[in-house]
Design a protein around this motif. Structure first.
Motif, PDB file in Angstrom:
ATOM      1  N   HIS A 110      -5.510   0.563   1.295  1.00  0.00           N
ATOM      2  CA  HIS A 110      -5.191  -0.085   0.023  1.00  0.00           C
ATOM      3  C   HIS A 110      -5.409   0.927  -1.107  1.00  0.00           C
ATOM      4  O   HIS A 110      -6.507   1.478  -1.245  1.00  0.00           O
ATOM      5  CB  HIS A 110      -6.110  -1.305  -0.166  1.00  0.00           C
ATOM      6  N   HIS A 111      -4.333   1.141  -1.886  1.00  0.00           N
ATOM      7  CA  HIS A 111      -4.375   2.147  -2.960  1.00  0.00           C
ATOM      8  C   HIS A 111      -5.560   1.927  -3.916  1.00  0.00           C
ATOM      9  O   HIS A 111      -6.237   2.881  -4.317  1.00  0.00           O
ATOM     10  CB  HIS A 111      -3.053   2.072  -3.730  1.00  0.00           C
ATOM     11  N   MET A 112      -5.823   0.651  -4.275  1.00  0.00           N
ATOM     12  CA  MET A 112      -6.889   0.393  -5.244  1.00  0.00           C
ATOM     13  C   MET A 112      -8.278   0.583  -4.617  1.00  0.00           C
ATOM     14  O   MET A 112      -9.236   0.887  -5.331  1.00  0.00           O
ATOM     15  CB  MET A 112      -6.757  -1.011  -5.846  1.00  0.00           C
ATOM     16  N   GLY A 114      -8.809   2.963  -2.628  1.00  0.00           N
ATOM     17  CA  GLY A 114      -8.913   4.417  -2.800  1.00  0.00           C
ATOM     18  C   GLY A 114      -9.462   4.750  -4.180  1.00  0.00           C
ATOM     19  O   GLY A 114     -10.457   5.473  -4.323  1.00  0.00           O
ATOM     20  N   HIS A 115      -8.854   4.182  -5.239  1.00  0.00           N
ATOM     21  CA  HIS A 115      -9.333   4.436  -6.611  1.00  0.00           C
ATOM     22  C   HIS A 115     -10.809   4.048  -6.750  1.00  0.00           C
ATOM     23  O   HIS A 115     -11.609   4.762  -7.343  1.00  0.00           O
ATOM     24  CB  HIS A 115      -8.527   3.611  -7.617  1.00  0.00           C
ATOM     25  N   LEU A 116     -11.121   2.888  -6.206  1.00  0.00           N
ATOM     26  CA  LEU A 116     -12.469   2.305  -6.326  1.00  0.00           C
ATOM     27  C   LEU A 116     -13.553   3.221  -5.741  1.00  0.00           C
ATOM     28  O   LEU A 116     -14.662   3.313  -6.261  1.00  0.00           O
ATOM     29  CB  LEU A 116     -12.433   1.010  -5.511  1.00  0.00           C
ATOM     30  N   VAL A 135      -8.598   0.827 -13.912  1.00  0.00           N
ATOM     31  CA  VAL A 135      -7.618   0.851 -15.005  1.00  0.00           C
ATOM     32  C   VAL A 135      -6.533   1.881 -14.715  1.00  0.00           C
ATOM     33  O   VAL A 135      -6.775   3.085 -14.800  1.00  0.00           O
ATOM     34  CB  VAL A 135      -8.317   1.150 -16.357  1.00  0.00           C
ATOM     35  N   SER A 136      -5.351   1.382 -14.366  1.00  0.00           N
ATOM     36  CA  SER A 136      -4.268   2.313 -14.039  1.00  0.00           C
ATOM     37  C   SER A 136      -2.981   1.850 -14.692  1.00  0.00           C
ATOM     38  O   SER A 136      -2.980   0.971 -15.564  1.00  0.00           O
ATOM     39  CB  SER A 136      -4.108   2.384 -12.519  1.00  0.00           C
ATOM     40  N   GLY A 137      -1.864   2.420 -14.240  1.00  0.00           N
ATOM     41  CA  GLY A 137      -0.567   2.042 -14.805  1.00  0.00           C
ATOM     42  C   GLY A 137      -0.124   0.664 -14.335  1.00  0.00           C
ATOM     43  O   GLY A 137       0.680   0.002 -14.985  1.00  0.00           O
ATOM     44  N   THR A 313      -6.359   9.923 -11.660  1.00  0.00           N
ATOM     45  CA  THR A 313      -4.965   9.555 -11.365  1.00  0.00           C
ATOM     46  C   THR A 313      -4.753   9.644  -9.855  1.00  0.00           C
ATOM     47  O   THR A 313      -5.633  10.084  -9.113  1.00  0.00           O
ATOM     48  CB  THR A 313      -4.002  10.491 -12.132  1.00  0.00           C
ATOM     49  N   ASP A 314      -3.565   9.216  -9.403  1.00  0.00           N
ATOM     50  CA  ASP A 314      -3.302   9.117  -7.965  1.00  0.00           C
ATOM     51  C   ASP A 314      -3.476  10.463  -7.249  1.00  0.00           C
ATOM     52  O   ASP A 314      -3.065  11.499  -7.762  1.00  0.00           O
ATOM     53  CB  ASP A 314      -1.872   8.599  -7.753  1.00  0.00           C
ATOM     54  N   ASN A 315      -4.048  10.411  -6.071  1.00  0.00           N
ATOM     55  CA  ASN A 315      -4.299  11.637  -5.300  1.00  0.00           C
ATOM     56  C   ASN A 315      -4.525  11.292  -3.832  1.00  0.00           C
ATOM     57  O   ASN A 315      -4.814  10.140  -3.493  1.00  0.00           O
ATOM     58  CB  ASN A 315      -5.528  12.355  -5.880  1.00  0.00           C
TER      59      ASN A 315
HETATM   60 ZN    ZN Z   1      -3.161   4.541  -8.849  1.00  0.00          ZN
END
Ligand code: ZN
Ligand code: KG4
Length: 359
Positions: A110-112, A114-116, A135-137, A313-315
């Protein structure tokens, strides 16, 4: 365990290698921002095509930078959603095929999530539990994080995501795409002095802070910017086709950023009070904003954690890391199931709260 991660949910192609014991070994990132800038936003079909072009060179770079060979890789983690379906599919199909060829498991991430977990890639990482501001796009969420996969959504945006509000406001001010960094750069000019002489005539409201609750709304803020700028134009005999002067643009950008930063800070404070947590993790593209970082650091009795700027940002690193955290808790049988399941998963919509802790 050596995990190779792939990110391709939007306009960044990311590949990374994480060792679950030693941490991040190598990562490579290609941003499509310049290509989409011409259109003022992400063009999904172009994004998918560009991911296909970049996945192999980035993979080769990461393997070479880590001084490894492909047979050293134990598992693959790929972003399965949420995001643009075509973009997701390119990374997912690529990752799943590679895993089949290399005879190793492929885990949808899950992308979020990943951010988390991105701040955990740093040397002094936070530990569970914490409150996370994502907080993203595409997202604005406050989440109570008790452990891996153990998330409660505390609040979210009812309309535009905060990154989207930055992008739309920047478009209005003709600052280009992506808007966040452009607005931040201008707002800094106000702080640095030369344009400070004139008091900022713009002030925008802090949406939904005057009532209880942890939800957000940012679309009204964008409308307020339009209304205030039009009013200013009328007062200063500036027709619609005349470009705003630099000082006015700086003032609008600074007032907008102030409103967003204040709003996020107020809600974070509220979420911390409500949950009794003392740790706040901030992640996602807007988490790169220095004004937001500085203001959140002033929250009383709270330790605040951020990923390094390039991992806001995304990575690929955050995907390899999140995948690794889940893979290392799986039994050999569960990993075997992942290896033999050849399905390619791409979920454009995938609510974070549907995730569960590893069994
Ligand atoms: Zn993202
Ligand atoms: O997390 P991200 O790379 O992609 C998504 O998953 O959406 O976030 C991109 C968003 C964009 O809206 C961009 O304008 C915003 O993050 N952003 C910023 C900054 N850097 C990126 N917003 C405010 N200040 C920044 N420095």
């Amino acid at each position: 365990m050596l995990v190779l991660g792939f990110e391709s949910s939007c306009d960044e192609t990311g590949v990374a290698l994480v060792d679950t014991k030693r941490g991040l070994l190598a990562h490579a990132l290609y941003s499509q921002v310049a290509m989409h800038a011409e259109y003022g936003g992400v063009v999904p079909e172009l994004a998918s095509r560009d991911h296909i072009r970049k996945l192999t060179p980035l993979l080769e770079k990461v393997i070479a930078d880590a001084n490894l060979i492909s047979s050293d890789v134990d598992a693959i983690a790929y972003t399965a959603g949420p995001g643009l379906v075509g973009a997701l599919l390119t990374g997912a199909a690529y990752a799943r095929s590679l895993a089949l060829a290399w005879d190793i498991p492929a885990l949808p991430v899950h992308h979020m999530e990943g951010h988390l977990l991105a701040p955990m890639l740093e040397l002094d990482p936070p530990d569970f539990p914490f409150v996370a501001l994502l907080v993203s796009g595409g997202h604005t969420m406050l989440v109570d994080v008790r452990g891996l996969g153990d998330y409660t959504l505390l609040g979210e945006s009812l309309d535009d995501a905060v990154g989207e509000a930055f992008d739309k406001t920047a478009k209005l001010l003709e600052l280009g795409y992506p808007g966040g960094p452009a607005i931040e750069r201008l707002a800094k000019q106000q702080l640095s002095g030369s344009l400070l002489q004139a008091q900022n005539p713009f002030k925008f409201s802090r949406p939904m802070t005057d009532r209880p609750g942890l939800d957000f709304s940012f679309s009204g803020l964008k409308t307020q910017v339009v209304t205030h700028v039009n009013k200013w134009r009328a007062q200063h005999d500036f027709s619609e086709d005349m470009e705003l002067d630099e000082q006015t643009t700086v003032h609008v950008a600074a007032a907008f950023q102030d409103a967003v930063v204040d709003t996020l800070t107020i809600k974070c404070n509220r979420a911390l009070q409500q949950t009794g947590r003392r740790q706040l993790v901030v992640a996602g593209g807007v988490g790169a904003n220095q004004a937001l970082r500085e203001q959140l650091k002033t929250l009383p009795d709270t330790q605040v954690w951020f990923p390094r700027l390039e991992f806001c940002t995304d990575n690929g690193a955050m995907i390899a890391y999140a995948g690794g955290r889940r893979l290392e808790q799986m039994t050999p049988e569960q990993q075997q199931t992942l290896q033999s399941d050849l399905s390619v998963q791409a979920r454009p919509r995938w609510p974070l709260h549907e995730l569960t802790p590893p069994e």
